[in-house]
Structures are given as C-alpha cells and as structure tokens.
Design an enzyme around this catalytic site. Structure first.
Site, mmCIF file in Angstrom:
data_model
loop_
_atom_site.group_PDB
_atom_site.id
_atom_site.type_symbol
_atom_site.label_atom_id
_atom_site.label_comp_id
_atom_site.label_asym_id
_atom_site.label_seq_id
_atom_site.Cartn_x
_atom_site.Cartn_y
_atom_site.Cartn_z
ATOM 1 N N GLU A 246 -18.141 18.304 2.886
ATOM 2 C CA GLU A 246 -17.342 19.025 1.894
ATOM 3 C C GLU A 246 -17.855 18.776 0.484
ATOM 4 O O GLU A 246 -17.897 19.700 -0.339
ATOM 5 C CB GLU A 246 -15.879 18.607 2.024
ATOM 6 N N GLY B 191 -0.304 4.516 0.272
ATOM 7 C CA GLY B 191 -1.015 5.693 0.770
ATOM 8 C C GLY B 191 -0.206 6.429 1.819
ATOM 9 O O GLY B 191 1.021 6.309 1.900
ATOM 10 N N PHE B 192 -0.898 7.200 2.657
ATOM 11 C CA PHE B 192 -0.220 7.994 3.677
ATOM 12 C C PHE B 192 0.680 7.122 4.553
ATOM 13 O O PHE B 192 1.849 7.440 4.774
ATOM 14 C CB PHE B 192 -1.248 8.691 4.574
ATOM 15 N N ASP C 102 -5.813 2.928 7.434
ATOM 16 C CA ASP C 102 -7.210 2.494 7.388
ATOM 17 C C ASP C 102 -7.367 0.988 7.489
ATOM 18 O O ASP C 102 -8.491 0.484 7.521
ATOM 19 C CB ASP C 102 -7.866 2.990 6.095
ATOM 20 N N VAL D 25 -1.941 -6.907 -5.421
ATOM 21 C CA VAL D 25 -1.718 -7.940 -4.414
ATOM 22 C C VAL D 25 -2.994 -8.759 -4.291
ATOM 23 O O VAL D 25 -4.077 -8.231 -4.031
ATOM 24 C CB VAL D 25 -1.340 -7.328 -3.062
ATOM 25 N N GLY E 187 0.819 -1.211 0.000
ATOM 26 C CA GLY E 187 0.000 0.000 0.000
ATOM 27 C C GLY E 187 0.852 1.259 0.000
ATOM 28 O O GLY E 187 1.735 1.425 0.849
#
Length: 413
Positions: free
Chosen positions: A166, A13-14, A296, A79, A11
């Site tokens: 938002e 991401g962040f 997450d 994956v 992964g």
C-alpha cells in the site's frame, strides 16, 4: 487518588480500547494507560505519510472515546515496567498502580532483524509520529531535487506485505499524478519507487490470483519489484541486497515486520516468536494468574491451533473476548476459549484498485469492487464520526482531483 483498580489495561490500541470499553460498560473499574492521549488507526498511516489524509483522520483522543463510560479512567503516561507476577504497573514518574486483573496490549515496535543501518537510516511506519516524519522527509526530498540541491528522490520500501504494497502504491501514484502537477514532469521522470522483500512474492498470505493482480498493478504504477532478495544493509544513500545489488535511494521505508516492545520483555513472562507471549486459548499468559496479553503483544491461535496474524481485527476481537472472560472471573463465571471470526484480508494497490479475500472461504475480489470493499471496511473501523467524515472527504477530493488534500509543511525537531 486510589492506585488500585479491578483492571489495568496497558495500551490504547485496537485491543486495549476494545477491552476497556467492554469492561467499562459492564461497570468494571478500569485504568487505561497509554503514552499517547489518542488512539491511532495504524492501517491508514501510510496515507498520512503520502499526504492523502491528515493526522486528524486517523487519531482520536482517548478521553473522547471514553467520555461516556464513567468506570474507565484514562491516564497519559509512559509505562516503564510491568510486573506480571504482582499485576503492578510503574510509570515514568515513579507511580505504581495495582490491579486484580492486568491486560497487556502494548502494541509492537519495528523489527529490523538486526539489519545493519536499518534502525539509524530507515523510516518505520507504525505510529503517527513515524507517518508525519516520513511525510516531511518525502516533501523535503522533492523540494531539494526541484531546486537542484539533491539527486533523484528515489524511495525503497522494504516489505512485501499489505503495508509495504500500500505504501509503495501510494508513493508511486504521487509520482505519477502529483509531482508533475506540483513540480514538473521532468522531476517525476527522475523519481522511482522500489519494493524489496526476501520472500518470492508480494502479499504472501493472499492467493496467486491476488498476487498477480498486485504485481501487474504495481508495475503499471512504475513500482520496481525486487522480490526474493533480502536487505543486508541500509545506508544513508540506499540499500544493499544479499546478491550484492545496490539500490540508490534518498528514503528507505521499513515495512518489514513487527516485534513486541521492551515492556513485554521486562514483564517476567516467557516470550515466543517475535518477542510476543504465546497465550493460552482463553488469552491469559501461561503461569501468570489474572494476566491477559492481547493484540500485537501476543501470539494467538484459533480454534484449530493455527497462529493468527497481527491484524487489527484480531486485536479488536481479542480485546472484547478478554473483557468477557475477565467479567466472568469477577462474577464467578467460566472463561471461554477465544473464537476468532475470520473476516479475511485486503490491501489497496493505488487509486481505484485493491485486492480482497473475504471471510474464511476467501471470496476473492480484485479491482474497483475490492477497492469499494476496502473503503467500506476501513471507514467503518475508523475510531470516530469526525475521523470517518475527514477521511471520506479526503478520499473523495483525491479521487476526483488527483490533488492531495493534506500536505505536511512543518519540520520535525
């Protein structure tokens, strides 16, 4: 090529990027695997969908991120399986990679809570492809309504958290300012945005003052609130609420929650709330030596035992902390329990308006000052200099001219 590494990070991401960067800079040999060859900045995907910024402002190639870190290899691959017990990763082409330490930061997928029709008819907003698909659908709905081929291009946003608020605010602003300019005032008068959630209030994690400001601001933009009502069905022509109310809509945006993906489910690790892994204080998975679960994919607690939210700041900090613990493992040091630096919450509520509750003391800001804080934080978090420049330019143009600098004109396959 050798398929064994000191660390495999699944992964980009962040959390995954932060872990790989920290380890690579310490000379650790890392394999970073992601299905996409770019890192996406998820908090601004709603702005891509509403044509406020372009994809190039929220996505940066992972190889550009790690170009100067020689110890990190980036592999673009899907994956298909992870074996936590043996710390092996299998990709769609059948290749298997092994590691001394495994970092699972696989992100999340939409949680439709088994709502009938949601997966088939709603538009989630958790990836670049989601954002561009929604942008195309919104543009096509307006085009059809303009030529008389469609009815009222109404939108229902499901979810009263920051993403839902938002998104609803951005779409309502487009109707108020952009549709009259690009189409007609008559068409704008036929467009409506609805915000729905089963909880009784918007932004439940915020203070009553911030909630009231958000409600008032959304009301001025024309957003119709339906709080305290769960969605029992998503249909091609709208949604049905628990009280039997039917809200007609051409587009339903799902911002109602996240859950861990199928890779976590098949890893052999015990899952907790949201399908995520309840990690130990040092961010390792229970009963799986050398396996860290972040972002997450994990349910992470703070020093007081309180569950931390699924925020980019939590993911980023957990990635860096896990890297330090792995380096300690490799060098004979001692792992340390994760200590989260609480930076607070914020949400934009349209042009020049936002709410922010900063730091553990929750210093409250509303209005233009919160808006400037929101801009500063998100500009700082964007993944690269080019992305920062593109976003800043788009924001400036949009604020001054009320014209979108980015409009998706293609059609998805």
């Amino acid at each position: 090529m050798d398929d064994t590494y000191q660390v495999i990070v699944v992964g980009g991401g962040f959390a995954g990027k932060a872990a790989a960067q920290e380890l690579g800079r310490k000379g650790v040999r890392v394999l970073l695997i992601d299905a996409n060859n770019y890192q996406q900045f998820q908090p601004l995907l709603y702005q891509v969908a509403s044509s406020q910024i372009g994809v190039s402002a929220v996505a940066r190639p992972l190889r550009a991120v790690f170009r100067g870190i020689k110890g990190v290899r980036v592999l673009t691959a899907e994956v298909t399986a992870v074996d936590a017990a043996t710390r092996t990763v299998t990709t769609a082409d059948g290749a298997t990679y092994r590691a001394q330490f495994l970092v699972m930061a696989t992100g999340a997928v939409p949680n439709f809570f088994n709502t009938p029709g949601a997966e088939e008819h709603a538009y989630p907003l958790y990836s670049v492809s989601d954002a561009t698909r929604l942008s195309v659908a919104l543009t096509e709905a307006l085009d059809e309504a303009d030529r008389g081929a469609g009815g009222s291009p109404d939108v229902v946003v499901v979810g009263g958290g920051p993403t839902g608020v938002e998104t609803a605010g951005a779409l309502a602003e487009n109707i108020k300012y952009i549709v009259p300019k690009y189409f007609s005032s008559e068409l704008a008068s036929r467009c409506h945005v609805h915000l729905v959630d089963m909880v009784p209030e918007v932004l439940m994690a915020f203070s009553e003052k911030s909630q009231k400001y958000t409600r008032d601001r959304l009301g001025k933009l024309g957003v119709q609130l339906h709080m305290g009502h769960s969605v029992t069905e998503v249909r091609p022509d709208g949604v049905t609420l628990a009280d039997g109310t039917v809200i007609p809509a051409q587009i339903v945006v799902w911002a109602g929650g996240l859950q861990a993906g199928k890779i976590i489910a098949g890893s052999g690790l015990q899952q907790g709330r949201g399908g995520r892994i309840d990690v130990l204080p040092d961010l390792t998975a229970p009963g799986a030596d050398g396996v860290y679960v972040l972002g997450d994919s994990a349910n992470i607690t703070d020093a007081k035992g309180a569950k931390l939210p699924q925020l980019g700041s939590v993911a980023q900090q957990s990635g860096k902390w896990a890297a330090r613990n792995i380096h300690a493992d490799l060098t004979g040091g001692t792992r340390q329990p994760f200590r989260y630096v609480d930076k607070g919450y914020m949400a934009m509520v349209g042009r020049g308006a936002a709410v922010a509750e900063l730091g553990p003391q929750r210093i409250q800001l509303q209005g233009p000052l919160a808006f400037l804080s929101w801009l500063g934080v998100h500009l700082a978090l964007l993944p690269g200099l080019q992305q920062k420049i593109r976003a800043l330019f788009s924001w400036a143009v949009g604020y001054v001219t009320h014209s979108p600098s980015q409009v998706v004109v293609g059609r998805p396959d």
